[in-house]
Design an enzyme around this catalytic site. Structure first.
Site, PDB file in Angstrom:
ATOM      1  N   SER A 131       0.833  -1.200   0.000  1.00 24.09           N
ATOM      2  CA  SER A 131       0.000   0.000   0.000  1.00 24.09           C
ATOM      3  C   SER A 131       0.868   1.251   0.000  1.00 24.09           C
ATOM      4  O   SER A 131       1.981   1.257   0.547  1.00 24.09           O
ATOM      5  CB  SER A 131      -0.850  -0.018   1.269  1.00 24.09           C
ATOM      6  OG  SER A 131      -1.411   1.243   1.506  1.00 24.09           O
ATOM      7  N   TYR A 156      -1.982  -1.423  10.995  1.00 23.23           N
ATOM      8  CA  TYR A 156      -2.186  -1.929   9.630  1.00 23.23           C
ATOM      9  C   TYR A 156      -1.013  -1.523   8.729  1.00 23.23           C
ATOM     10  O   TYR A 156      -0.409  -2.344   8.050  1.00 23.23           O
ATOM     11  CB  TYR A 156      -3.510  -1.389   9.043  1.00 23.23           C
ATOM     12  CG  TYR A 156      -3.551  -1.491   7.539  1.00 23.23           C
ATOM     13  CD1 TYR A 156      -3.785  -2.708   6.926  1.00 23.23           C
ATOM     14  CD2 TYR A 156      -3.307  -0.366   6.729  1.00 23.23           C
ATOM     15  CE1 TYR A 156      -3.772  -2.815   5.538  1.00 23.23           C
ATOM     16  CE2 TYR A 156      -3.303  -0.469   5.357  1.00 23.23           C
ATOM     17  CZ  TYR A 156      -3.536  -1.690   4.768  1.00 23.23           C
ATOM     18  OH  TYR A 156      -3.509  -1.798   3.403  1.00 23.23           O
ATOM     19  N   LYS A 160       2.127  -3.794   6.654  1.00 17.12           N
ATOM     20  CA  LYS A 160       2.519  -3.743   5.231  1.00 17.12           C
ATOM     21  C   LYS A 160       4.025  -3.486   5.126  1.00 17.12           C
ATOM     22  O   LYS A 160       4.717  -4.107   4.328  1.00 17.12           O
ATOM     23  CB  LYS A 160       1.726  -2.650   4.494  1.00 17.12           C
ATOM     24  CG  LYS A 160       0.258  -2.990   4.293  1.00 17.12           C
ATOM     25  CD  LYS A 160       0.067  -4.201   3.397  1.00 17.12           C
ATOM     26  CE  LYS A 160      -1.340  -4.747   3.397  1.00 17.12           C
ATOM     27  NZ  LYS A 160      -1.498  -6.055   2.795  1.00 17.12           N
TER      28      LYS A 160
END
Ligand code: UDP
Length: 343
Positions: A131, A156, A160
Site C-alpha cells: 500500500s 495496519y 505492510k
C-alpha cells in the site's frame, strides 16, 4: 498445453476477485486460497458469471503452514504453479488500532507461513499486496518508489511495511524467491458487469463505498473529513485507480516475474493524478446524474493531506498503465451499489 496456475490468497476479496477475473482473461488458471474471514462465498458465483466457470478454491487460513502446504500440494498435482499473489490480510486502519495483535498475527503471520510453504513446494514467484500508506505523507508528490518509508501511522500500515521488509530480507537470503511489492494507491470501482465489486462488511470506512451507500439512502449523508487542508479546495487529495486496472497490474507482475527470475522490486500502482474529495464527489454526480448527500466535517485522525503516484516504474518495467478513467470507475461503483441495493 495446460494453463499455468496462479494461487491467489484472499481471492474472494475485493481486489483479489477482480484479479482472478483478469488472470483468467490472460490465459492463467487462478486458484483461490481464502477462509472467507472478510468475504462471502457468493463472490465465487459472481466470478463464475464473468468467466463462465467457478474458479478452483481451497478454504485455507493462510497463517497455517500445514493448510497452505496441503492446498499447494493438491493444486500442483494437476498443473504447474506460475506464482502466488498474496492478498489475504486484514485491511481496516481504524480497526487495526483496536486489534493490533490480530493484525500482526494475521497479516505478518500469513506472510511468514506463505514464504515457508512456497519454499517447501519450490515456488519462487510472489506478488505482494502492499500500500502507498508505507510512504506516510511524502515530502514530494507525485511519490516514486525511492521515497523514504516513514514510521507507520497504524498497526495496519506497519504490517505492510513489515511484510515488505520480510520479503526483501528473504530475497536477500539464500531463499529462492522473486517478488513484486505492489504499492496500491486508492482502488475504487467494480467489474463493469457489476457481477463483482467491493463488499464492505458493516460500516464502510473508505470514501467510495460510503459515498455510494449514502447516495443509495443506506446510510446518512457522507461526511467529508476536513475542508481546511492546504489544497486548492481544502479537501484531501488521493490517486483513485479503477480496480480492473489494478487487477491487470497483477497479471503484468506475474509475467514480469516469469521473465525476471531472482528479482525483487517495489512498484507504485496509481493513475499519476491526484483528485480531491470534492472533485471526486463532483465527478460522481456528473458521471451518474445523481446528487450525493454530504456535508463537511472535522478532519479524520491520521489522514495525509495529499498523495498521488509516480507510476512510471511500473509502466517501464511491467508495460502496464491505467486505461480507465475516474468517471468509468465511479460509474462502475454506482452500478455495483445499485445491484447490491436491488439485492
Ligand atoms: N473520506 C471522507 N469521508 C469518508 C471516507 C473518506 O472524506 O467517509 C476521505 C478521507 O479523509 C481521504 C479520502 O476520502 O481524504 C480517501 O479516504 P479512504 O479511507 O477511502 O482512503 P485512504 O487514502 O485514507 O486510505
Amino acid at each position: 498445453m495446460a494453463k499455468q496456475k496462479v494461487v491467489v490468497t484472499g481471492g474472494a476479496g475485493y481486489i483479489g476477485s477482480h484479479t482472478v477475473v483478469a488472470l483468467h482473461e490472460a490465459g492463467f488458471s487462478p486458484v483461490i486460497f481464502d477462509n472467507f474471514s472478510n468475504s462471502k462465498p457468493e463472490v465465487l458465483d459472481g466470478i463464475a458469471r464473468i468467466i463462465g466457470e467457478k474458479p478452483q478454491i481451497f478454504e485455507v487460513d493462510c497463517r497455517s503452514k500445514a493448510e497452505l502446504a496441503q492446498a499447494i500440494e493438491a493444486c500442483a498435482s494437476d498443473g504447474q504453479i506460475a506464482g502466488v499473489i498474496h492478498f489475504a490480510a486484514f485491511k481496516a486502519v481504524g480497526e487495526s488500532t483496536e486489534r493490533p495483535l490480530d493484525y500482526f498475527d494475521n497479516n505478518i503471520g500469513s506472510t511468514v507461513s506463505l514464504l515457508e510453504a512456497m519454499t517447501a513446494a519450490g515456488i519462487s514467484n510472489l506478488v505482494f499486496s502492499s500500500s502507498c500508506t508505507v510512504y506516510g505523507q511524502p515530502d514530494a508528490i507525485p511519490v516514486d518508489e525511492q521515497a523514504p518509508i516513514l514510521p507507520a501511522e497504524s498497526p495496519y500500515g506497519y504490517t505492510k511495511q513489515a511484510c515488505e521488509r520480510l520479503i526483501t530480507d528473504a530475497f536477500n537470503s539464500s531463499m529462492p524467491l522473486s517478488a513484486c511489492l505492489l504499492r496500491y494507491f486508492n482502488p475504487i470501482g467494480a467489474h463493469p458487469s457489476a457481477a463483482i465489486g467491493e463488499l464492505p462488511l458493516g460500516h464502510p470506512n473508505n470514501l467510495i463505498p460510503y459515498l455510494t451507500q449514502a447516495t443509495a439512502g443506506k446510510r446518512g449523508p457522507l461526511t467529508v473529513f476536513g475542508n481546511d487542508y492546504p489544497t486548492e479546495d481544502g479537501t484531501c487529495i488521493r490517486d483513485y485507480i479503477h480496480v480492473m486496472d489494478l487487477a491487470r497490474a497483477h497479471v503484468a507482475s506475474i509475467h514480469w516475474l516469469l521473465s525476471n527470475p531472482a528479482s525483487c522490486e517495489a512498484f507504485n500502482l496509481g493513475t499519476g493524478e491526484g483528485k480531491s474529495v470534492s472533485q471526486v464527489i463532483a465527478a460522481f454526480e456528473k458521471a451518474n446524474g445523481i446528487a450525493v448527500p454530504y456535508s463537511f466535517g472535522p478532519r479524520r485522525a491520521g489522514d495525509v493531506t495529499a498523495i498521488f503516484a509516480n507510476a512510471g516504474k511500473a509502466e517501464r518495467a511491467l508495460g502496464w498503465k491505467c486505461e480507465l478513467s475516474l468517471e468509468e470507475a465511479l460509474r462502475d461503483a454506482w452500478k455495483w451499489q445499485q445491484k447490491l441495493t436491488e439485492g
